[in-house]
Design a protein around this motif. Structure first.
Motif, PDB file in Angstrom:
ATOM      1  N   ARG A  91      -5.104   9.750   1.238  1.00 33.01           N
ATOM      2  CA  ARG A  91      -4.720   8.355   0.285  1.00 33.01           C
ATOM      3  C   ARG A  91      -4.298   8.009  -1.014  1.00 33.01           C
ATOM      4  N   ASP A 142      -2.063  -7.669   5.939  1.00 28.45           N
ATOM      5  CA  ASP A 142      -2.997  -6.902   4.903  1.00 28.45           C
ATOM      6  C   ASP A 142      -2.755  -5.213   4.982  1.00 28.45           C
ATOM      7  N   ASN A 144      -2.821   0.426   4.793  1.00 31.00           N
ATOM      8  CA  ASN A 144      -3.851  -0.921   4.788  1.00 31.00           C
ATOM      9  C   ASN A 144      -3.809  -1.785   3.371  1.00 31.00           C
ATOM     10  N   LYS A 190      -4.555  -3.972   1.734  1.00 34.36           N
ATOM     11  CA  LYS A 190      -5.765  -4.625   1.163  1.00 34.36           C
ATOM     12  C   LYS A 190      -7.035  -3.796   0.389  1.00 34.36           C
ATOM     13  N   ASP A 191      -6.479  -2.428   1.337  1.00 36.08           N
ATOM     14  CA  ASP A 191      -8.142  -1.679   0.838  1.00 36.08           C
ATOM     15  C   ASP A 191      -7.382  -0.906  -0.187  1.00 36.08           C
TER      16      ASP A 191
END
Length: 389
Positions: free
Chosen positions: A374, A73, A87, A89-90
């Motif tokens: 991010r 992930d 991450n 997946k996130d």
């Protein structure tokens, strides 16, 4: 011999194309220069994008992969003792799968044999003829005896040193290349992985990567000089150097052991254009190479197969040639994005011999931006898990 698609190269690209075409009732013959055992003895990367996983399922060969692979992930990025996670997946809703290329190839060989797929091993003097005409054919020899395959199309899946790319005249093709001033020394060891995710480690001493094949088979790499040879590195020296380049708490927990495979791979970026000449289509390493940092080599080959397979199905089933006519354009558009990502990630994580103090500060700032932003992590994650076909 007559077939619809002659496939040169019995690695994962050629086998996957053959298997996919077979499922759609399209005949093919695969020509392989070596033996099956030789092909299966080659140790290669094993990080699969979701697009590759989907193609394996479409080819009917995903059962063992689903059972034995590891879903990842995210990944860890470190510089010295500082580390942070990304991450996938996130950030993207998608993961990657760790499943060795050797296992992919084994599954495809088993599937082709179960369906009586036509694979010719130990071929020599392979030549592609009349590729720019409506009647291409391929000649080759086995045990000194010459053979000929007449076909509708030729798929060149025979790697960087194969005959397929060389068949396209120099007046037609253009090549782009960047050679990096270092290599990767890699070992395979029967030891548990140091972490359940991959670790991409930058350090003042150079890059390192901690990867795995399964619960008791680990793959580790360190950046090394192009003048090095595997014999220059004892196992003890490798483990000592790896520990210097990864965060201390991983180094303390690292389980070491004898290497069962050790090799050095040079790093290069390479693309040839176009990827189609007449009825010859290039796939995978025959057309492009990426440094392994971004885990794109096998996956860019899979995207080529996706475009070519769908183009051939449309041609034979619907009489629609748009997919074949636009094959090179579509494949190259995605390949150059994968090349950019692999170049960027390589430049971010490695030490270069000509780096100035300013260059090092820029590299460190880039890593800090990736750590703290991010949006930057999302861009990296989107590229790592694989851009859409």
């Amino acid at each position: 011999m007559r077939t619809q698609v002659a496939i040169i190269g019995g690695g994962p690209s050629g086998l996957l194309l053959s298997q996919l075409l077979h499922k759609k009732g399209i005949d093919s013959v695969v020509l392989e220069r070596k033996t099956r055992d030789y092909v299966l003895g080659r140790i290669r990367a094993g990080i699969l994008e979701q697009g590759f996983v989907d193609l394996m399922h479409e080819a009917g060969v995903g059962e063992r992969m689903d059972r034995e692979s590891f879903v990842h992930d995210g990944t860890v990025v470190s510089y010295g003792d500082e580390e942070f996670g990304i991450n996938f997946k996130d950030l993207t809703g998608t993961s990657v799968v760790v499943y060795g290329q050797t296992e992919v190839t084994r599954d495809l060989y088993d599937a082709r044999e179960a369906m009586d797929g036509k694979i010719v091993f130990n071929t020599e003097n392979v030549q592609i003829h009349e590729a720019d005409s409506d009647a291409p054919y391929v000649t080759y020899t086995v045990d000194g005896s010459e053979h000929r395959i007449d076909c509708d199309f030729v798929a060149g899946c025979d790697g960087f040193h194969g005959v397929s790319r060389q068949t396209i005249p120099l007046t037609v093709r253009r090549e782009y290349e960047k050679v990096y001033p270092f290599g990767w020394l890699g070992i395979l060891s029967e030891t548990p992985p140091v972490h359940d995710e991959l670790i991409y480690a930058g350090s003042e001493r150079g890059f390192a990567l901690c990867s795995m094949r399964n619960d008791n088979l680990s793959r580790y790499y360190i950046q090394c000089s192009l003048s090095d040879s595997p014999e220059d590195w004892t196992d003890a020296a490798f483990w000592q150097e790896l520990k210097r380049r990864i965060p201390a708490h991983y180094a303390e927990n690292l389980v070491t052991g004898p290497s069962i495979e050790k090799s050095i791979a040079p790093l290069r970026s390479f693309v040839t254009e176009p990827m189609r000449w007449g009825r010859l289509f290039l796939c995978g390493d025959a057309a492009h190479i990426v440094p392994p940092t971004g885990a794109k080599g096998l996956n860019t080959a899979a995207s080529d197969i996706h475009y070519l397979y769908n183009g051939l199905v449309a041609h034979y089933h619907d009489g629609d040639d748009e997919g074949l006519d636009r094959y090179s354009e579509k494949a190259l558009a995605r390949i150059w994005k994968a090349e950019r990502f692999s170049w960027w990630f390589t430049s971010l994580m490695h030490r270069f011999p000509d780096q100035s103090d300013f260059d090092l500060k820029m590299q460190q700032a880039d890593i800090a931006f990736l750590r703290d932003n991010r949006a930057a992590q999302t861009v990296m994650a989107e590229n790592y898990v694989g851009l859409p076909y």
